[in-house]
Design a protein around this motif. Structure first.
Motif, PDB file in Angstrom:
ATOM      1  N   GLN A  37       0.832  -1.192   0.000  1.00 29.74           N
ATOM      2  CA  GLN A  37       0.000   0.000   0.000  1.00 29.74           C
ATOM      3  C   GLN A  37       0.876   1.255   0.000  1.00 29.74           C
ATOM      4  O   GLN A  37       1.981   1.258   0.556  1.00 29.74           O
ATOM      5  CB  GLN A  37      -0.905   0.017   1.227  1.00 29.74           C
ATOM      6  N   ARG A  39       1.097   4.928   1.470  1.00 33.49           N
ATOM      7  CA  ARG A  39       0.601   5.910   2.438  1.00 33.49           C
ATOM      8  C   ARG A  39       1.436   7.174   2.213  1.00 33.49           C
ATOM      9  O   ARG A  39       2.399   7.428   2.940  1.00 33.49           O
ATOM     10  CB  ARG A  39       0.747   5.402   3.880  1.00 33.49           C
ATOM     11  N   PHE A  58      -5.007   3.530  -4.567  1.00 36.73           N
ATOM     12  CA  PHE A  58      -4.800   2.808  -3.310  1.00 36.73           C
ATOM     13  C   PHE A  58      -6.015   3.019  -2.402  1.00 36.73           C
ATOM     14  O   PHE A  58      -7.069   3.440  -2.868  1.00 36.73           O
ATOM     15  CB  PHE A  58      -3.495   3.268  -2.656  1.00 36.73           C
ATOM     16  N   SER A 214       5.572  -0.438   8.231  1.00 39.20           N
ATOM     17  CA  SER A 214       5.574   0.776   7.424  1.00 39.20           C
ATOM     18  C   SER A 214       6.983   1.321   7.257  1.00 39.20           C
ATOM     19  O   SER A 214       7.713   1.498   8.235  1.00 39.20           O
ATOM     20  CB  SER A 214       4.682   1.824   8.109  1.00 39.20           C
ATOM     21  N   THR A 231       4.296  -3.773   4.520  1.00 39.71           N
ATOM     22  CA  THR A 231       2.902  -3.682   4.092  1.00 39.71           C
ATOM     23  C   THR A 231       2.570  -2.334   3.467  1.00 39.71           C
ATOM     24  O   THR A 231       1.607  -2.236   2.697  1.00 39.71           O
ATOM     25  CB  THR A 231       1.947  -3.935   5.270  1.00 39.71           C
ATOM     26  N   GLU A 232       3.324  -1.276   3.806  1.00 38.81           N
ATOM     27  CA  GLU A 232       3.057   0.035   3.218  1.00 38.81           C
ATOM     28  C   GLU A 232       4.347   0.845   3.134  1.00 38.81           C
ATOM     29  O   GLU A 232       5.277   0.644   3.917  1.00 38.81           O
ATOM     30  CB  GLU A 232       2.005   0.813   4.017  1.00 38.81           C
ATOM     31  N   ARG A 234       5.852   5.013   2.594  1.00 34.38           N
ATOM     32  CA  ARG A 234       5.437   6.386   2.873  1.00 34.38           C
ATOM     33  C   ARG A 234       6.334   7.432   2.175  1.00 34.38           C
ATOM     34  O   ARG A 234       6.748   8.400   2.817  1.00 34.38           O
ATOM     35  CB  ARG A 234       5.437   6.659   4.376  1.00 34.38           C
TER      36      ARG A 234
END
Length: 378
Positions: A37, A39, A58, A214, A231-232, A234
């Motif tokens: 993902q 973010r 997303f 993250s 998982t994500e 940034r």
């Protein structure tokens, strides 16, 4: 009458929407196939319009750096927001207010006193969602890897408290900005990945859930060899890019979506300089790009008539523009307008309350097709 680049006041902030969209597609194409993902860290853009473009592919989660940003993006419809600066107890009431309004505003800590304060505040019935921050080598904030002191103790305080969710662990490899080769950045990206994935596994081994892992900076998101266990991500500055990212190798000059437009206000042939009406406040005094682009000064002039034409010095409202070659003053007359690529888009943009949006893929790319607002302050 529609504004064009010729009719705008200077200095002002210009955003090329076509380049912005290409930058978002590029990041999407990096993360989507990996099942990661996005973010995005919207401290760069501080704009709801840019945030919507960045998250379109997303699930809408974002990162912010101030409570003012959190309120602004919550009002703009964003419901999963990570406040990515270490929380202090005095700000928990503001966090609670946003959460009561239906925004899942998540916070970050790396120490036991704040973990205890969060647990205590939750006893009143308000809920919190918390990330534990890991230092993956940047040396800013977080529990240092590989030791990860107090990780389990902090996690137990949070996980064991009523109304507190331990959302996961997070890190930011800020030291990736000091590499300028794909291999160098990939090495930092792997260090970043290992630090946060190791922390997540340590929690799970202790019987503590860790749903979100993250990581991310623009360089590591662009050059990581893989994202196993993450998982994500940034990244933030990727939406605009800047000279610093071009010097690092995260983008090319054609990927820089942001520029400051200024007017030529003086010619000084005796020192081979001209003046523009964009100085330290309009450009910032960030010189990060000089690490790998020594001639960048406070920003290169876009589409310059001579090589390496740059703002070499600033006072508050004046920019001193110079190059090694003699300046062609006839091509840069008094009153003409130039655009300056920023060293660091996040800092430069912070001086402005709006973006004048153009689209280089429409007509001649000089018409203002939209105006995007942005939030400043804390």
């Amino acid at each position: 009458m529609t504004d064009t680049l010729d009719t705008l006041p200077t200095p002002c902030l210009i955003l090329d929407r076509a380049v912005l969209r290409r930058n978002v597609r590029r990041m999407t194409d990096r993360l989507k196939p990996a099942g990661v993902q996005l973010r995005p860290h919207l401290k760069t853009a501080k704009s709801v319009e840019v945030g919507r473009l960045a998250t379109a592919a997303f699930d809408g989660r974002i990162t912010v750096s101030t409570l003012a940003e959190a309120r602004y993006f919550a009002a703009g419809g964003f419901k999963d927001i990570l406040y990515g600066v270490g929380i202090v107890p005095s700000k928990l009431a503001a966090v609670t207010q946003l959460r009561r309004g239906g925004t899942n505003l998540r916070v970050v800590t790396d120490n036991m006193p704040v973990a205890r304060a969060i647990a205590e505040a939750a006893k009143a019935g308000d809920s919190f969602s918390v990330f534990i921050e890991i230092d993956s080598g940047g040396g800013r904030a977080g529990l240092p890897y590989p030791g990860l002191p107090d990780l389990i103790d902090i996690a137990r305080i949070l996980h064991g408290a009523a109304n507190v969710e331990l959302a996961g662990v997070m890190t930011h490899a800020g030291h990736s900005y000091h590499e300028n080769t794909p291999d160098g950045i990939a090495k930092v990206a792997e260090q970043e990945r290992l630090a946060v994935v190791t922390a997540a596994q340590a929690l799970r081994d202790a019987g503590i859930p860790c749903p979100i892992v993250s990581a991310g900076s623009t360089p590591t998101a662009m050059h990581a060899r893989h994202f196993d266990g993450i998982t994500e991500m940034r990244p933030g500055v990727f939406v605009f890019n800047d000279l610093d990212q071009a010097g690092i190798g995260s983008c090319g000059s054609g990927d820089i979506a942001l520029s400051v437009m200024a007017s030529v206000i003086g010619h000084y042939p005796h020192r081979n300089q001209l003046l523009i009406d964009a100085g330290a406040l309009a450009l910032s005094k960030d010189i990060s790009a000089q690490e790998f682009m020594p001639k960048a000064g406070y920003g290169f002039i876009k589409d310059a008539p001579v090589a390496d034409l740059a703002v070499v010095a600033c006072s508050q409202e004046h920019g001193f523009v110079q190059a090694d070659a003699p300046l062609p003053y006839d091509k840069l007359p008094i009153g003409s307008k130039v655009r300056v690529w920023p060293n660091h888009a996040c800092i430069t943009a912070a001086a402005y309350d709006r973006y004048y949006v153009i689209d280089s893929e429409q007509s001649d790319g000089r018409a203002v097709v939209a105006t995007y607002d942005r939030i400043n302050g804390w």
